[in-house]
Design an enzyme around this catalytic site. Structure first.
Site, PDB file in Angstrom:
ATOM      1  CB  SER A 113      -0.770   0.095   1.295  1.00 40.80           C
ATOM      2  OG  SER A 113      -1.672   1.045   1.443  1.00 40.80           O
ATOM      3  CE1 TYR A 122      -3.986  -2.090   5.641  1.00 39.13           C
ATOM      4  CE2 TYR A 122      -3.365   0.259   4.810  1.00 39.13           C
ATOM      5  CZ  TYR A 122      -3.779  -1.216   4.551  1.00 39.13           C
ATOM      6  OH  TYR A 122      -3.902  -1.367   3.060  1.00 39.13           O
TER       7      TYR A 122
END
Ligand code: NDP
Length: 251
Positions: free
Chosen positions: A146, A159
């Protein structure tokens, strides 16, 4: 026209929605037989029907090492080989670190890190073998990270930790296996329209809407195109990292 992945076999985790689903379709369109792995069997069956022949449905929770191993074994038993592993399954549960529900952290670490590790561990012997065989003499591990694996943000700490971890693991693995012609590609999507955000608490969803609400986000197919670009390169070309942001995404 010749399909670039004809005669090869792939396994995509998290194929029941979003980026995994689009990637499975893209790989199949290039002639790969594709093992579709996730927990929602009905979604995988619908996708297999859409893809037509050559897709294998494997219901598995990859946070369980035995199920991850079983998923890989089932794909190899069906296809006789494994050339491409797409570690895509992931969950993003945002929010402050102070007073965060530990269960959310555990879900992210178990899936984004451990699930990816379990699948990679199970698949590597087969990928190394495929890299020594016709038709391509090269194999691929594609890890979906990501932008959160490159830039840390407030309210995204755990995350971020999981995706930075995926980046570190990918580079270490790349150095270990690249001379055996197993390529490792890190894909880093920006905001993409999928189900990912909707697992967050309502208060977090409101915050996210403020950050990304006004921009034209990516489609899952945009990321699938990036995966396809990497895995269809000739044997001597390794695409190690692909960062894809929506044009309007600043960070
Ligand atoms: P989705 O929520 O649409 O897809 C997540 C997939 O993971 C689903 O297929 C889900 O299937 C699967 N999954 C969840 N838990 C498990 C489990 N325990 N075992 C097996 N499969 C599981 O989100 P995306 O398509 O967006 O996410 C795909 C990847 O892309 C993730 O790694 C995410 O971090 C990354 N990403 C996404 C971005 C975005 O903006 N959408 C941006 C950057 C990265 P099921 O529930 O059926 O098991």
């Amino acid at each position: 026209m010749t399909q670039a992945l004809a005669g090869t076999a792939a396994l995509v985790t998290g194929a029941s929605s979003g980026i995994g689903e689009a990637t499975a379709v893209a790989l199949a369109e290039q002639g790969a037989r594709v093992a579709l792995v996730a927990r929602r069997k009905d979604r995988l069956e619908a996708l297999a029907e859409r893809i037509g022949g050559g897709a294998l449905v494997i219901e598995a929770d990859i946070t369980d090492p035995a199920q991850a191993q079983h998923a890989v074994n089932s794909a190899v038993a069906e296809f006789g080989r494994l050339d491409t592993l797409v570690n895509n399954a992931g969950v993003m549960l945002l929010g402050p670190i102070v007073d965060a529900p530990l269960e959310e952290w555990q879900r992210m670490v178990h899936l984004n890190v451990l699930g990816l590790l379990y699948c990679t561990h199970a698949a590597l012997p087969h990928l190394i073998a495929a890299a020594d065989r016709d038709p391509r003499s090269v194999a691929d591990v594609v890890n979906i990270s990501s932008t959160a694996g490159r830039v840390a943000r407030m309210n995204s700490g755990v995350y971020n930790a999981t995706k930075f971890g995926v980046g570190a693991f990918s580079e270490s693995l790349r150095q270990e296996v690249t001379t055996r012609h197993v390529r490792v590609t890190l894909i880093e999507p920006g905001a993409t329209a999928t189900e990912l955000a909707f697992h967050n608490r309502p208060v977090i969803l409101e915050e996210m809407a403020k950050t990304f609400g006004g921009i034209e986000v990516l489609r899952a197919e945009d990321i699938a195109n990036g995966v396809l670009y990497a895995v269809t390169q000739p044997r001597h070309v390794a695409v190690n990292e692909v960062l894809i942001r929506p044009t309007e995404q600043e960070r």
